[in-house]
Design an enzyme around this catalytic site. Structure first.
Site, PDB file in Angstrom:
ATOM      1  N   SER A   9       0.883  -1.120   0.063  1.00 31.19           N
ATOM      2  CA  SER A   9      -0.023   0.023  -0.138  1.00 31.19           C
ATOM      3  C   SER A   9       0.877   1.107  -0.109  1.00 31.19           C
ATOM      4  O   SER A   9       1.606   1.553   1.024  1.00 31.19           O
ATOM      5  CB  SER A   9      -1.107  -0.059   1.170  1.00 31.19           C
ATOM      6  OG  SER A   9      -1.343   1.015   1.273  1.00 31.19           O
ATOM      7  N   HIS A  34      -1.169  -1.209  -4.240  1.00 32.38           N
ATOM      8  CA  HIS A  34      -2.307  -1.014  -3.800  1.00 32.38           C
ATOM      9  C   HIS A  34      -2.634   0.779  -3.351  1.00 32.38           C
ATOM     10  O   HIS A  34      -1.574   1.137  -2.761  1.00 32.38           O
ATOM     11  CB  HIS A  34      -2.508  -1.686  -2.403  1.00 32.38           C
ATOM     12  CG  HIS A  34      -3.942  -1.362  -1.693  1.00 32.38           C
ATOM     13  ND1 HIS A  34      -4.906  -2.103  -2.069  1.00 32.38           N
ATOM     14  CD2 HIS A  34      -4.247  -0.683  -0.695  1.00 32.38           C
ATOM     15  CE1 HIS A  34      -6.219  -1.803  -1.172  1.00 32.38           C
ATOM     16  NE2 HIS A  34      -5.564  -1.074  -0.404  1.00 32.38           N
ATOM     17  N   ASP A  36      -4.681   3.855  -1.959  1.00 29.28           N
ATOM     18  CA  ASP A  36      -5.828   4.094  -1.235  1.00 29.28           C
ATOM     19  C   ASP A  36      -6.092   5.419  -1.496  1.00 29.28           C
ATOM     20  O   ASP A  36      -5.750   6.336  -1.231  1.00 29.28           O
ATOM     21  CB  ASP A  36      -5.308   3.895   0.243  1.00 29.28           C
ATOM     22  CG  ASP A  36      -5.197   2.382   0.702  1.00 29.28           C
ATOM     23  OD1 ASP A  36      -6.073   1.786   0.675  1.00 29.28           O
ATOM     24  OD2 ASP A  36      -4.097   2.079   1.221  1.00 29.28           O
ATOM     25  N   MET A  38      -9.161   7.845  -0.520  1.00 27.83           N
ATOM     26  CA  MET A  38     -10.066   8.544   0.573  1.00 27.83           C
ATOM     27  C   MET A  38     -10.580   9.876   0.540  1.00 27.83           C
ATOM     28  O   MET A  38      -9.852  10.573  -0.055  1.00 27.83           O
ATOM     29  CB  MET A  38      -9.369   8.587   2.008  1.00 27.83           C
ATOM     30  CG  MET A  38      -8.567   7.091   2.147  1.00 27.83           C
ATOM     31  SD  MET A  38      -7.871   7.064   3.933  1.00 27.83           S
ATOM     32  CE  MET A  38      -6.916   5.713   3.819  1.00 27.83           C
ATOM     33  N   HIS A  70      -8.362   0.996  -4.196  1.00 32.50           N
ATOM     34  CA  HIS A  70      -9.043   0.951  -3.110  1.00 32.50           C
ATOM     35  C   HIS A  70      -9.853   2.112  -2.846  1.00 32.50           C
ATOM     36  O   HIS A  70      -9.299   3.136  -2.134  1.00 32.50           O
ATOM     37  CB  HIS A  70      -8.386   0.293  -1.875  1.00 32.50           C
ATOM     38  CG  HIS A  70      -9.202   0.085  -0.716  1.00 32.50           C
ATOM     39  ND1 HIS A  70      -8.631   0.014   0.657  1.00 32.50           N
ATOM     40  CD2 HIS A  70     -10.424   0.064  -0.533  1.00 32.50           C
ATOM     41  CE1 HIS A  70      -9.629  -0.242   1.310  1.00 32.50           C
ATOM     42  NE2 HIS A  70     -10.787  -0.165   0.882  1.00 32.50           N
ATOM     43  N   MET A  72     -12.166   4.240  -1.155  1.00 32.91           N
ATOM     44  CA  MET A  72     -12.794   4.583   0.382  1.00 32.91           C
ATOM     45  C   MET A  72     -13.609   5.853   0.133  1.00 32.91           C
ATOM     46  O   MET A  72     -13.331   6.712   0.934  1.00 32.91           O
ATOM     47  CB  MET A  72     -11.879   4.392   1.426  1.00 32.91           C
ATOM     48  CG  MET A  72     -11.292   3.070   1.874  1.00 32.91           C
ATOM     49  SD  MET A  72      -9.772   3.002   2.853  1.00 32.91           S
ATOM     50  CE  MET A  72      -8.283   3.252   1.394  1.00 32.91           C
ATOM     51  N   MET A 141     -11.692  -6.164   4.892  1.00 31.25           N
ATOM     52  CA  MET A 141     -10.983  -5.217   5.700  1.00 31.25           C
ATOM     53  C   MET A 141     -10.520  -5.878   6.977  1.00 31.25           C
ATOM     54  O   MET A 141     -11.487  -6.565   7.729  1.00 31.25           O
ATOM     55  CB  MET A 141     -11.533  -4.087   5.958  1.00 31.25           C
ATOM     56  CG  MET A 141     -11.733  -3.128   4.836  1.00 31.25           C
ATOM     57  SD  MET A 141     -10.250  -2.713   3.810  1.00 31.25           S
ATOM     58  CE  MET A 141      -9.491  -1.624   5.279  1.00 31.25           C
ATOM     59  N   ASP A 175      -6.510  -6.398   4.004  1.00 34.51           N
ATOM     60  CA  ASP A 175      -5.818  -5.055   4.160  1.00 34.51           C
ATOM     61  C   ASP A 175      -6.077  -4.511   5.405  1.00 34.51           C
ATOM     62  O   ASP A 175      -6.972  -4.204   6.162  1.00 34.51           O
ATOM     63  CB  ASP A 175      -6.515  -4.264   2.908  1.00 34.51           C
ATOM     64  CG  ASP A 175      -6.220  -2.777   3.012  1.00 34.51           C
ATOM     65  OD1 ASP A 175      -5.146  -2.521   3.665  1.00 34.51           O
ATOM     66  OD2 ASP A 175      -6.817  -1.821   2.335  1.00 34.51           O
TER      67      ASP A 175
HETATM   68  C1  DX5 Z   1      -6.547   1.487   5.423  1.00 34.45           C
HETATM   69  C2  DX5 Z   1      -5.914   1.126   3.995  1.00 34.45           C
HETATM   70  C3  DX5 Z   1      -4.831   0.326   3.889  1.00 34.45           C
HETATM   71  C4  DX5 Z   1      -3.509   0.773   4.661  1.00 34.45           C
HETATM   72  C5  DX5 Z   1      -2.923  -0.474   5.184  1.00 34.45           C
HETATM   73  O1  DX5 Z   1      -7.768   2.193   5.193  1.00 34.45           O
HETATM   74  O2  DX5 Z   1      -6.915   0.496   3.200  1.00 34.45           O
HETATM   75  O3  DX5 Z   1      -4.635  -0.101   2.744  1.00 34.45           O
HETATM   76  O4  DX5 Z   1      -2.798   1.514   3.963  1.00 34.45           O
HETATM   77  O5  DX5 Z   1      -1.863  -0.127   6.038  1.00 34.45           O
HETATM   78  P1  DX5 Z   1      -0.959  -0.994   6.788  1.00 34.45           P
HETATM   79  O6  DX5 Z   1      -0.644  -2.213   6.200  1.00 34.45           O
HETATM   80  O7  DX5 Z   1      -0.028  -0.085   7.483  1.00 34.45           O
HETATM   81  O8  DX5 Z   1      -1.994  -1.329   8.087  1.00 34.45           O
HETATM   82 ZN    ZN Z   2      -6.613  -0.233   1.095  1.00 35.20          ZN
END
Ligand code: DX5
Ligand code: ZN
Length: 223
Positions: A9, A34, A36, A38, A70, A72, A141, A175
């Site tokens: 990620s 990956h 993310d 948000m 991903h 969110m 998740m 994840d």
């Molecule tokens: C959290 C994200 C993850 C995050 C994981 O909302 O979806 O992808 O980056 O990070 P680690 O592996 O540090 O928990």
């Molecule tokens: Zn993620």
């Protein structure tokens, strides 16, 4: 069970140097990247949008690296075309963010991407059972979405087990909080797509960390 895929990620990477961070991860043996996304609404945090993904794609040609986006975000329907144009390979929306799941999956496929559906820790695995025939991946998740560096929630593993026993060929991603210390729980439950932010980027040797995650998934496959 489908093959192991390790997806660092980039949220845990250096955002000032995304090109070199992504290339470093590919060199270290990652299968997917990956990403993310948000929106500060579906989750209480903001990260990046399609323009940044477009820039990373410009630096890492399609076919040489797989972008696992991903999403969110609320209203996931809104961003499908933008992410397809930005060079996304997989568009993973949250089950909780829409009520028009099938139409959204169709839209993602029509835009030329694979479709994934993510479930938060409190959403049961059964929520996605009927969608699986249309989906390319389910993301279970293992933290509440929104932030990197949280603690792995082992109590989400029965959901992975449930999905794996019903759908032996499905890509099942986990994840949140995955590292050398927690991977065996996820691998034993049947996850094959492993996201790791902190666990890879902050490891002393990221290449070794990626290899160890892969070995744990492959070991389970041999059982
Ligand atoms: C959290 C994200 C993850 C995050 C994981 O909302 O979806 O992808 O980056 O990070 P680690 O592996 O540090 O928990
Ligand atoms: Zn993620």
């Amino acid at each position: 069970m489908p093959e192991a895929k390790i997806a660092p990620s980039i949220l845990a990477g250096d955002f000032a140097n995304l090109e070199s961070e992504c290339k470093r991860m590919m060199k270290c043996g990652s299968d997917w990247l990956h990403i993310d996304i948000m929106d500060g609404h579906f989750v209480p945090n903001l990260t990046i949008g399609a323009p940044v993904v477009t820039c990373i794609r410009g630096a890492l040609p399609k076919g040489e690296s797989f972008f696992d986006c991903h999403m969110m975000v609320s209203e996931p329907e809104r961003w499908v075309d933008d992410f397809a144009n930005a060079g996304g390979d997989l568009y993973c929306f949250h089950y909780e963010a829409t009520s028009e799941h099938e139409a959204l999956i169709d839209k993602i496929h029509a835009a030329g991407m694979r479709a994934g559906c993510a479930i938060k820790p409190k959403t049961p695995a059964s929520a996605v059972f009927d969608l699986v025939p249309k989906l390319d991946m389910v993301l279970v998740m293992t933290v509440e979405p929104g932030f990197g560096g949280q603690k792995f929630m082992k109590d989400c593993m029965p959901k992975v087990e449930e999905l794996r026993s019903k759908f032996p060929d499905l890509d099942i991603e986990v994840d949140g909080g995955l590292s050398n210390d927690t991977i065996d729980f996820a691998a034993d439950a049947g996850a094959n797509v492993i996201v790791a932010g902190t666990g890879v980027f902050k490891a002393k040797d990221p290449q070794e960390a990626i290899a160890a995650l892969r070995a744990a998934v492959n070991k389970r496959q041999l059982k």
